[in-house]
Design an enzyme around this catalytic site. Structure first.
Site, PDB file in Angstrom:
ATOM      1  N   ASP A  85       0.742  -1.358   0.317  1.00  0.00           N
ATOM      2  CA  ASP A  85       0.069   0.034   0.073  1.00  0.00           C
ATOM      3  C   ASP A  85       0.902   1.477   0.087  1.00  0.00           C
ATOM      4  OD1 ASP A  85      -2.219   1.512  -0.042  1.00  0.00           O
ATOM      5  OD2 ASP A  85      -3.124   0.334   1.666  1.00  0.00           O
ATOM      6  N   GLU A  92     -17.708   9.488   4.951  1.00  0.00           N
ATOM      7  CA  GLU A  92     -16.940   7.975   5.562  1.00  0.00           C
ATOM      8  C   GLU A  92     -16.146   7.735   4.196  1.00  0.00           C
ATOM      9  OE1 GLU A  92     -20.071   5.023   5.372  1.00  0.00           O
ATOM     10  OE2 GLU A  92     -21.076   5.658   3.598  1.00  0.00           O
TER      11      GLU A  92
END
Length: 716
Positions: free
Chosen positions: A247, A459
């Protein structure tokens, strides 16, 4: 024979890659292990940027079809359809790549290696990135993940259409605010039973080309340098043949955030030795020093490079264009009318009808003179798309979709109602500065469509959310700001109210469930979402979505957010009744089941096969999601778990047989060592259009068919 099984072609690519690697200097090798790999002109290697995204459409690279967010696609429970959507995404991906290559554009978000899908388990509804996933269930996530991968990668015998990447291995589902320092403590049982199955399926069935590691640690070891995850499980247990990517910035975290290493060189060495081949970031530049100092064997670096070059060869980007059929896809397919139609269909299929008291829906437009559309998500483009999105040439909000649908047949009156999460719309206005307008619209209207919920500013991934929530996670499951007050005002008007929720996660809409007659969950339905929602509201199409997550009554019911144990989480392990259960969703039509049979009441090595005749017993064409659940009898065993799905599209009066095969593995549970055990005893299999819990039965008025299966002996 497609490329995934074409061993001869893969061997050819691998040998060719080895010869290329053998001609590289150490510095050239190292430079190829970062995501923005430079050209090596003397070897005929062009510059290539590995970082691209296609979670629900080609993202961050200009115009593309913006399909419903992943959680919405999961609500279709339709693996054939999700492959169709992923195939459309990869068609646009190739078309855009071909255009970019012709212009010499090899920058960020311009490659064919897409870091999608996200197959992490949505274990807690507070997690901000949950809407990127396919929900809380390992089986559903596996099926949707495999078919999404296959749709992206295609079925050619020589080339990948695009390269998919499953992320984030493993046990990664918040909290976002501490993800760079967090240690997910996970039992071996939960790891294998919940967090790994979708990755395994995507590797072994989907032949996914890449896997991305997570930011966090698992049991003390950073995921992007975790030998247990990346070597022992991924490569040795599952036979993964592709490449592993970190990542972005995750290797830097090793020394700066996790403090498991002291220097960047040690971090780079740990990641490479642990099984990571490609660095999204710049830590792998330190591999030159790591090799020179004997911390990493150059042969390990060579191995990583061979895998990376093979991926590029499978994509055909190192070959003559006339050899690759995907190089002929024209740019004109992007944002074309067929893509828009498919997008609208996807939006319609993902909508979940949660409540429809006294058949308020569908609305009869001929009986309406004025429709009130209120709420902060009524005209909110951000609530259509979620995150990791592309750019649509046209967006259809709910208000716009209703306006288009009704045309001149009825007037549409609109009020934003309130800010999405603040207590006023205007920064220097008074609190609740749109309430008078809300009441006026309600007084003038025959029916109220209240459009509430969230968007990706509330979110999302850490750093993406830009409001008081900060990290991207939700503090609770409530409607934020003044939304509940607006809904209560609409209800107090005495007019019929339909609540449309746009969100990427479960909301505790307890008051609405008790008072509002109709509730529709729209997720983030994509650029065509408003049109699809209008079609469902007015009966042009039948709602068919099912919940891929549990809607809880309160976050207080949940274990601590940082607890990665599965006890008390999701429909598989919860003890209380849900507000709206996993697998639940209403329809405008009805379905009847008959002749439900199993081919054997005793489990064999071949498993069992279920059959049922399903008839549309209503007056409207619709789709039934036939679901099969398995409950292993015994102490401390999970609740019945989803193990099979079949989607049937039936006209009124039409009947079709649903056939679901349950392999013997569907009757196994993992032990404390992470070993799948099929124990002598009994299991109960449930078949129907929902989960076999009391709340689902109460909401639908339907019971599941139940069949007992004997397990005559322990099976390995």
């Amino acid at each position: 024979m497609e490329i995934a099984e074409n061993r001869e072609k893969t061997r050819e690519y691998r040998e060719r890659a080895r010869k290329l690697v053998a001609q590289m200097t150490l510095e050239e090798k190292v430079n190829q292990t970062v995501h923005n790999a430079p050209a090596i002109e003397r070897l005929g290697l062009k510059a290539y940027n590995w970082w691209n995204e296609a979670l629900h459409g080609v993202a961050r690279a200009g115009v593309a079809t913006v399909f419903p967010q992943a959680i919405g696609l999961a609500a279709t429970f339709d693996e054939d359809f999700i492959e169709e959507v992923a195939d459309a995404i990869s068609t646009e991906a190739r078309a855009k790549f071909n255009m970019q290559q012709a212009e010499g554009d090899t920058g960020l978000y311009k490659g064919l290696t897409f870091w999608s899908p996200n197959v992490n388990i949505f274990r807690d509804p507070r997690w901000g990135r949950g809407h990127e996933t396919f929900g809380e269930d390992p089986y559903l996530t596996s099926r949707m993940g495999v078919r999404f991968v296959q749709g992206l990668q295609g079925h050619d015998e020589k080339f990948l259409k695009a390269a998919a990447c499953t992320k984030h291995l493993a046990a990664h589902s918040g909290p976002e605010g501490v993800r760079h320092t967090f240690d997910a403590v996970v039992s071996r049982q939960d790891l294998y039973e919940t967090y790994l199955p979708a990755f395994k399926a995507c590797v072994q069935e989907g032949h996914v080309e890449a896997v991305m590691g997570a930011y966090n640690r698992v049991n003390g070891v950073p995921c992007c340098g975790n030998k247990l995850l990346l070597q022992d499980i991924l490569r040795e247990e599952w036979g993964f043949q592709g490449h592993v990517v970190s990542d972005c910035g995750a290797i830097w975290d090793f020394h700066e955030m996790h403090h498991v290493t002291d220097t960047p060189v040690e971090s780079a060495a740990m990641a490479m030795n642990g099984g990571c081949d490609l660095n999204c970031g710049n830590m792998f530049y330190y591999l030159k020093q790591a090799v020179e100092e004997g911390m990493v064997e150059e042969s390990r670096l060579d191995e990583a490079l061979v895998g990376l070059l093979v991926a590029r060869m499978k994509l055909g980007v190192l070959d003559r264009k006339e050899e690759n059929p995907y190089d002929r896809i024209p740019y004109s397919v992007v944002d074309s009318e067929p893509m828009r139609r498919l997008n609208r269909e996807a939006a319609g299929r993902c909508l979940v009808l949660l409540k429809n008291q006294d058949g308020l829906l569908p609305l009869d437009k001929s009986a309406l003179k004025t429709v009130g559309v209120i709420g902060p998500n009524a005209n909110n483009r951000r609530a259509l798309v979620g995150n990791y999105e592309g750019t649509a040439s046209r967006y259809w909000t709910i208000a716009e979709g209703i306006q288009e649908y009704l045309g001149g047949d009825a007037r549409v009156m609109f009020s934003e109602g309130c800010h999405l999460y603040r207590d006023r719309v205007e920064n220097i206005g008074d609190r609740n500065d749109r309430m008078a307008e809300v009441k006026a619209v309600c007084d003038c209207s025959d029916v109220i469509i209240a459009c509430l919920g969230l968007d990706a500013s509330l979110e999302g991934e850490q750093g993406d959310a830009n409001n008081e929530y900060g990290s991207g996670d939700k503090p609770n499951l409530n409607l934020p700001g003044l939304q509940e007050e607006v809904l209560e005002a609409a209800y107090a008007s005495g007019k019929p109210v339909v609540l449309v929720l746009l969100s990427g996660s479960a909301l505790a809409v307890n008051w609405a469930d008790s008072h509002v007659p109709a509730i529709l969950q729209g997720w983030y339905p994509g650029a065509e979402g408003g049109r699809a929602i209008a079609e469902v509201l007015f009966g042009e199409r039948c709602p068919e979505g099912k919940l891929p997550v549990t809607f809880y009554r309160s976050s207080e019911e949940l274990p601590d957010f940082e607890d990665y144990g599965m006890k008390g989480r999701t429909y598989r392990y919860m003890r209380q009744q849900a507000l709206y259960p996993f697998g639940y969703g209403l329809s405008y039509t009805t379905f009847g089941y008959g002749d439900v049979t199993v081919d054997s009441a005793r489990l064999s090595q071949d498993g069992v096969t279920l059959r049922a005749k399903v008839r549309n017993t209503g007056t409207m064409a619709g789709a039934e999601t036939v679901q099969a659940y398995v409950k292993i009898e015994g102490e401390d065993t999970p609740n019945a778990q989803l193990k099979g799905i079949r989607k049937l599209r039936l006209a009124p009066g039409e009947e079709e047989e649903a056939v679901i095969h349950l392999p013997r593995e569907a009757f196994g549970l993992y032990d404390e060592e992470g070993v799948l055990r099929i124990r002598k005893g009994r299991a109960r299999v449930y078949l129907g259009g929902q989960a076999p819990d009391a709340r689902s039965e109460a909401l639908t008025g339907r019971k599941m068919w139940a069949l007992d299966i004997a397990i005559p002996e322990d099976m390995a």
